[in-house]
Design a protein around this motif. Sequence first.
Motif, mmCIF file in Angstrom:
data_model
loop_
_atom_site.group_PDB
_atom_site.id
_atom_site.type_symbol
_atom_site.label_atom_id
_atom_site.label_comp_id
_atom_site.label_asym_id
_atom_site.label_seq_id
_atom_site.Cartn_x
_atom_site.Cartn_y
_atom_site.Cartn_z
ATOM 1 N N ALA A 13 -9.530 3.197 -2.475
ATOM 2 C CA ALA A 13 -9.670 4.469 -1.757
ATOM 3 C C ALA A 13 -9.120 5.615 -2.595
ATOM 4 O O ALA A 13 -9.685 6.722 -2.619
ATOM 5 C CB ALA A 13 -8.948 4.394 -0.412
ATOM 6 N N LEU A 14 -8.018 5.375 -3.302
ATOM 7 C CA LEU A 14 -7.482 6.403 -4.197
ATOM 8 C C LEU A 14 -8.449 6.699 -5.322
ATOM 9 O O LEU A 14 -8.671 7.865 -5.691
ATOM 10 C CB LEU A 14 -6.138 5.946 -4.777
ATOM 11 N N ASP A 73 -3.308 -4.213 5.806
ATOM 12 C CA ASP A 73 -2.516 -3.524 4.797
ATOM 13 C C ASP A 73 -2.018 -4.493 3.723
ATOM 14 O O ASP A 73 -1.839 -4.141 2.579
ATOM 15 C CB ASP A 73 -1.323 -2.829 5.453
ATOM 16 N N LYS A 123 0.808 -1.213 0.000
ATOM 17 C CA LYS A 123 0.000 0.000 0.000
ATOM 18 C C LYS A 123 0.844 1.267 0.000
ATOM 19 O O LYS A 123 0.560 2.227 -0.720
ATOM 20 C CB LYS A 123 -0.932 -0.021 1.215
ATOM 21 N N ASP A 124 1.911 1.293 0.806
ATOM 22 C CA ASP A 124 2.726 2.500 0.888
ATOM 23 C C ASP A 124 3.460 2.764 -0.426
ATOM 24 O O ASP A 124 3.696 3.919 -0.800
ATOM 25 C CB ASP A 124 3.709 2.432 2.060
ATOM 26 N N ALA A 131 0.892 4.251 -2.828
ATOM 27 C CA ALA A 131 0.644 5.637 -2.432
ATOM 28 C C ALA A 131 1.798 6.532 -2.868
ATOM 29 O O ALA A 131 1.592 7.663 -3.329
ATOM 30 C CB ALA A 131 0.440 5.719 -0.922
ATOM 31 N N ASP A 159 -4.851 -5.008 1.063
ATOM 32 C CA ASP A 159 -5.421 -3.851 0.381
ATOM 33 C C ASP A 159 -4.312 -2.880 0.020
ATOM 34 O O ASP A 159 -3.614 -2.371 0.894
ATOM 35 C CB ASP A 159 -6.441 -3.176 1.303
ATOM 36 N N ASP A 160 -4.135 -2.616 -1.279
ATOM 37 C CA ASP A 160 -3.069 -1.693 -1.678
ATOM 38 C C ASP A 160 -3.532 -0.242 -1.690
ATOM 39 O O ASP A 160 -2.794 0.654 -2.103
ATOM 40 C CB ASP A 160 -2.502 -2.091 -3.043
ATOM 41 N N GLY A 161 -4.757 -0.009 -1.216
ATOM 42 C CA GLY A 161 -5.270 1.359 -1.124
ATOM 43 C C GLY A 161 -5.795 1.906 -2.436
ATOM 44 O O GLY A 161 -6.194 3.067 -2.504
#
Length: 372
Positions: free
Chosen positions: A211-212, A203, A171-172, A175, A206-208
Motif C-alpha cells: 500500500a505504501l 495486520d 505494520k505499525d 509505517a 501484511d506489513d502495509g
Amino acid sequence: MTIATAPQPKSWIMDIAPYIPGRSTTDDGRKVVKLSSNENPLGTPAAARQAFIDAATSLERYPDASGSIVREALAEKHGLDPARIIYGNGSDEVLHLAAGAFAGPGDEVIFVRFGFAVYEIAARRVGATPVIAPDKDYATDIDAVLAHVTDRTRVVFIANPNNPTGTYAAKDEIARLHAALPAHVLLVLDHAYAEYIDGNAQDAKDDGGMALAASAPNVLVTRTFSKMYGLAAERIGWGYAAAPIIDAMHRIRLPFSMTIAGQHAAVAALGDTAFVDHARAHNAQWRRWFSDEIAKMGNAGLRAIPSQANFVLVIFEGKLTAEVAYKGLMDAGYIVRWLPGQGLPHGLRITIGTADETQGVAAALRALVEGA
C-alpha cells in the motif's frame, strides 16, 4: 605519471565480500538433504512445470523484454498498475537496480545487522557506504535504523520477514519508519518471504508495504518467485513502486533477464492458489513443530529465533557450537546454512523441508546435543 601494469578494479569493488550461496553437497561430494537455501520442499506447481516445458518450442526467440504477461498477471492478482511493475533476474537484481539508480560514491545505504547479504554487496558495487543498524535480539530495530539516517542516506533496505533471522516487523513499525524517513530516501521493503507469514489478524499478514508503494513516492517493494512458487531455477523477481522510481531502474535493467519459459511458468504458478495454500500450511505446521523441538533443547543452549519465513535460525549458546553442529549435521546427511561471514558464527539457518526431512534434521541435531 605512473601507469598500472594491468587494469585495476575500483577500490570499493575489492571491498566486497562475494556472496556465498547455500551448499548442495558435502565436503566429500555426497548429495544429501539440502536445507541450506530456503527452497520449496514441495517442488513447483504442476501447471508451472508444464508451461515451462511447452515454451521449449521457442528457444530461438528472444523473450519479451517488457515481461508483459508476467506484469499483467501480477497486476491482476495483487490489484496493481502493471506499468509500475519491474522484473529482474531474481529479486536480487531488483535490489541491485535500486542501489544502482539511487546511490553512489559519497552516499550511504542503511540495512540492519544480520540483514540479507546482498544489501551490502549492492551498496558497495556502486561505491556507496554501507551503514549497519544494530539489531534488537536479531530483529529489526526501527529506532536504530532511524538513528543512523543522515543527509547522505539514500537507500534503506528492510527485509520483512528478515533473512537470515526470520524475524518480522509489524505494520505499525514499518509505517513509523516510513513516516520518519526524509522524502529523498528510498525505502526498499524486501518481501521475498511474505507468502509465508502466518497470523490470525490481517495486520499480522501484511506489513502495509505494498500500500505504501502504491501511494508513496519513495517506497519500493520487491518480491520473488523463487521461494513459495518453487521457481528458484528460473530467477524471477519483481518490484513495485512509483512510476519515477521504476523509470530510473528500467534505464539500467538487463533487457532479457527473464526467459520465455520462465515467464510462462511464473504466470501458471500465480494461478495455482491450491499449491500456494498447501505450501503455506505445510510450512506453518513444520516451522512450529521444529521450533518446539529446538525449545526442548533449550537446556543445552539452543534457541530458535521466532520466524515468519520458511526457515528457522537456531542460536547455539551452550557446549555444542554451531560449527560443530554444522559439520555433524553434514555427516548425518543434512546440509544447513552456517553464517560466520554474516556475523553469525553461533547460528545455523535451517530450511523447513518435507515432514521427513524436518523430523530427520531435528533428530540428528538432538543426537549431537546429547553427544555433547
